[in-house]
Design an enzyme around this catalytic site. Structure first.
Site, PDB file in Angstrom:
ATOM      1  N   GLY A 124      38.753  44.116  33.424  1.00 35.77           N
ATOM      2  CA  GLY A 124      39.146  44.952  34.549  1.00 35.77           C
ATOM      3  C   GLY A 124      39.887  44.151  35.594  1.00 35.77           C
ATOM      4  N   ILE A 125      40.058  44.748  36.783  1.00 25.46           N
ATOM      5  CA  ILE A 125      40.808  44.081  37.841  1.00 25.46           C
ATOM      6  C   ILE A 125      39.843  43.575  38.906  1.00 25.46           C
ATOM      7  CG2 ILE A 125      42.885  45.418  37.442  1.00 25.46           C
ATOM      8  CD1 ILE A 125      42.134  47.183  39.792  1.00 25.46           C
ATOM      9  N   GLY A 126      40.323  42.637  39.731  1.00 26.85           N
ATOM     10  CA  GLY A 126      39.505  42.073  40.795  1.00 26.85           C
ATOM     11  C   GLY A 126      39.269  40.588  40.616  1.00 26.85           C
ATOM     12  N   ILE A 153      36.460  38.868  40.353  1.00 28.53           N
ATOM     13  CA  ILE A 153      35.468  38.478  39.354  1.00 28.53           C
ATOM     14  C   ILE A 153      36.093  38.502  37.969  1.00 28.53           C
ATOM     15  CG2 ILE A 153      33.266  39.063  38.289  1.00 28.53           C
ATOM     16  CD1 ILE A 153      32.346  40.117  40.967  1.00 28.53           C
ATOM     17  N   GLU A 175      44.231  47.185  29.948  1.00 29.80           N
ATOM     18  CA  GLU A 175      45.123  48.065  30.695  1.00 29.80           C
ATOM     19  C   GLU A 175      45.876  47.319  31.792  1.00 29.80           C
ATOM     20  OE1 GLU A 175      42.717  51.169  32.341  1.00 29.80           O
ATOM     21  OE2 GLU A 175      41.594  49.825  33.652  1.00 29.80           O
ATOM     22  N   ASN A 212      37.922  53.926  44.842  1.00 34.10           N
ATOM     23  CA  ASN A 212      39.212  54.054  44.154  1.00 34.10           C
ATOM     24  C   ASN A 212      39.188  55.097  43.038  1.00 34.10           C
ATOM     25  OD1 ASN A 212      39.002  50.591  44.442  1.00 34.10           O
ATOM     26  ND2 ASN A 212      40.457  51.784  45.637  1.00 34.10           N
ATOM     27  N   GLY A 236      39.916  52.937  34.034  1.00 37.28           N
ATOM     28  CA  GLY A 236      39.745  52.911  32.584  1.00 37.28           C
ATOM     29  C   GLY A 236      38.423  52.340  32.133  1.00 37.28           C
TER      30      GLY A 236
END
Length: 575
Positions: free
Chosen positions: A318-320, A322, A346, A445, A449
């Site tokens: 995922g994003i971020g 971490i 993604e 947000n 996904g």
């Protein structure tokens, strides 16, 4: 072209014996032609290889009259990359200049988030009535949580097909046969001779947005390099005409490098010279490094045990910060299991770049490349030229961008057997997770996904700090709670939970076994005793009542959340 149209009737009227008047007007005609030619930059002429389309060249301001209050709009863009930048800003300027706040409002259909200077400014100007399905920005979130913007969260894999089905527009009073979207604004890298559009650094829901839009405005971004050759694109089919996606390896291709578009539906070509507005990457800290270390050790152990192959299955992240730290930890890990990695995800972020540069990355498939400004500079410098097909491009044979319909496809995720890693707001002692809501009510947000990947991956991992600060308590929020205040991912979807405190492997455990494991491995010391006290009290009460499979005390289960609302901390005196 507009000047020529004004001049031509005059020529027909004056073309008589007065040859001087005719000569004068012909000179005006040639001057207008030269003006039109000069308005087309050499960069734009090189990118729009179908010359007839240049007659539709407009400024962003000239596109404003196309928009009417109440329209359904499609945008390209995914994680603040590849979104239209010229027309949305011009429309916002028009609304602000003419005091039209709240009088020109639109429904936005966007694959994911876009740059704050566009949509979040729209939210500040009260230009958004509805939004689907994932967003970013403080004004947008304020609009959603104040009730001004009607927002529906949705799995990113199913958003495009739901758009095609007409689910989102079923209550619109539209003439039969009219497409669901009035206008789609799409950023492209170029347009080919046969009118195929070439996206840039993201694809997202571009195919389905084009399929469902009456009119198209194409923003050709000449600030960016030429992306032709990177993408694997296809339009979506709906049942009963849908076919399998024949992808068994990350680098398999099933489509084309461009999307064919009906030129008659293109109402404007706008040149863009603005870069994507992405922010800086949060630096790694001790917490994110510790989480990454736990995951690296776990994956090595799984490979040694034979539960994972010696070369890992494709990764999803995922994003971020971490997620960035986890990928960075894998990049720096000195173990053969992390050599020649495949990634099916993604979003590709900054910490993927060292993998490519060090030769550890075999293949990456994504729908977006979300890099920091410094990351994009580094990325483009590795192209070895200004075209994707440049011989020096180190990514050329290793990176593919696809639509989110494909990147998040359940069919492909299961077939490839991904290792999925994502960050929640909180998870509970039984293994349920909340990715979207603060205290069960305030939208952040959206789901994104994460549900697509976590429910269908071979190995589903969620990672988060064990605590987060509040204004009055540096340990005021425990990310491990008795019951999540909102559930996006159930206990049936998740295999592993990780904080900087440790890693809880939940596979094969009953709910009560999971609770003990999660509390002992993942909870912060400030909350560990408190959570164990709750669990033991719930276990004793529920077992005595003959309902002890997954013990909860409904009169106390949200006491930590309630205390946070009233006192600014989840640290309570007792149950």
């Amino acid at each position: 072209n507009q000047r020529q149209q004004r001049i031509q009737p005059i020529i027909r009227f004056r073309s008589g014996p007065n040859s001087l008047s005719l000569l004068f007007l012909c000179k005006m005609f040639r001057s207008a032609s030269r003006h039109q030619a000069s308005a087309v930059s050499s960069a734009l002429a090189a990118r729009v290889r179908r010359p007839a389309l240049l007659s539709k060249l407009r400024t962003a301001e000239e596109c404003v009259p196309l928009f009417k209050d109440g329209m359904n709009l499609g945008w390209s863009g995914f994680t603040s990359v590849g979104y239209p930048k010229m027309v949305p800003v011009a429309l916002a300027d028009h609304v602000e200049k003419n005091n039209l706040q709240g009088k020109m409002r639109f429904t936005n259909f966007i694959g994911a988030s876009v740059g704050g200077e566009t949509e979040d400014r729209w939210a500040a100007l009260d230009m958004i009535s509805r939004r689907f399905p994932y967003q970013l920005g403080k004004h947008t979130q304020k609009g959603i949580n104040s009730g001004k913007i009607k927002f529906q969260d949705h799995h990113l894999s199913t958003f495009p097909e739901s758009l095609l089905y007409g689910y989102y527009t079923k209550d619109d009073k539209r003439p039969a046969g009219k497409r669901p979207l009035d206008i789609a604004m799409v950023e492209v890298s170029g347009i080919t001779e046969d009118c195929r559009i070439i996206p840039a650094a993201s694809v997202g829901a571009i195919p389905e947005t084009i399929q469902t839009a009456e009119k198209l405005i194409l923003e050709v971004n000449t600030k960016l390099p030429d992306w032709e050759g990177c993408h694997d694109l296809n339009y979506s089919l709906i049942p009963p005409y849908r076919k399998p996606y024949l992808i068994t390896n990350v680098d398999d291709r099933i489509g084309d490098t461009g999307l064919p578009v009906d030129p008659d539906r293109i109402v404007a070509i706008v040149e863009s010279t603005k870069p994507d507005n992405t922010g800086a990457v949060d630096p790694e800290d001790d917490v994110s490094k510790a989480i990454a270390g736990h995951i690296v050790d776990f994956l090595v152990s799984e490979a040694k045990s034979g539960r994972l192959p010696s070369r890992l299955p494709p990764l999803q992240s995922g994003i971020g910060n971490i997620a960035n730290a986890v990928i960075g930890g894998l990049a720096s890990a000195d173990h053969p299991v992390f050599a020649e990695l495949d990634v099916w995800t993604e979003v590709m972020q900054d910490t993927f770049l060292p993998f490519f540069e060090d030769g550890k990355m075999r293949r990456v498939s994504s729908t977006s490349i979300k890099l920091s400004p410094e990351g994009f500079t580094r990325f483009y410098n590795n192209w070895g030229g200004d075209r994707w097909e440049s011989e020096g491009n180190i990514y050329r044979n290793k990176l593919i961008l696809r639509s989110q319909e494909v990147s998040n496809s359940v069919e492909i995720i299961r077939r490839l057997g991904l290792i999925a890693m994502n960050t929640p707001v909180e998870f509970d002692i039984y293994g349920h997770a909340n990715s979207t809501m603060v205290s069960g009510s305030r939208m952040i947000n959206g789901l994104g996904g994460s549900g697509d990947f976590l429910r269908n991956a071979r190995l589903s991992i969620m990672h988060t700090p064990s605590t987060r600060p509040t204004k009055t308590d540096p340990l005021g929020i425990s990310c491990v709670v008795p019951m999540v205040s909102h559930c996006d991912h159930t206990e049936h979807d998740l295999d592993v939970l990780v904080t900087e405190q440790g890693l809880a492997d939940l596979r094969g455990l009953s709910p009560r076994e999971r609770a003990v494991c999660v509390i002992e491995k993942c909870a912060h010391p400030a909350y560990k005793g408190m959570l164990m006290d709750y669990f033991r009290a719930a276990e004793k009460s529920c077992l005595a009542a003959g309902k002890g499979h997954e013990p909860q005390l409904l009169d106390r289960v949200f006491k930590m959340h309630v205390n946070l609302e009233s006192k600014g901390t989840m640290r309570i005196d007792g149950w």
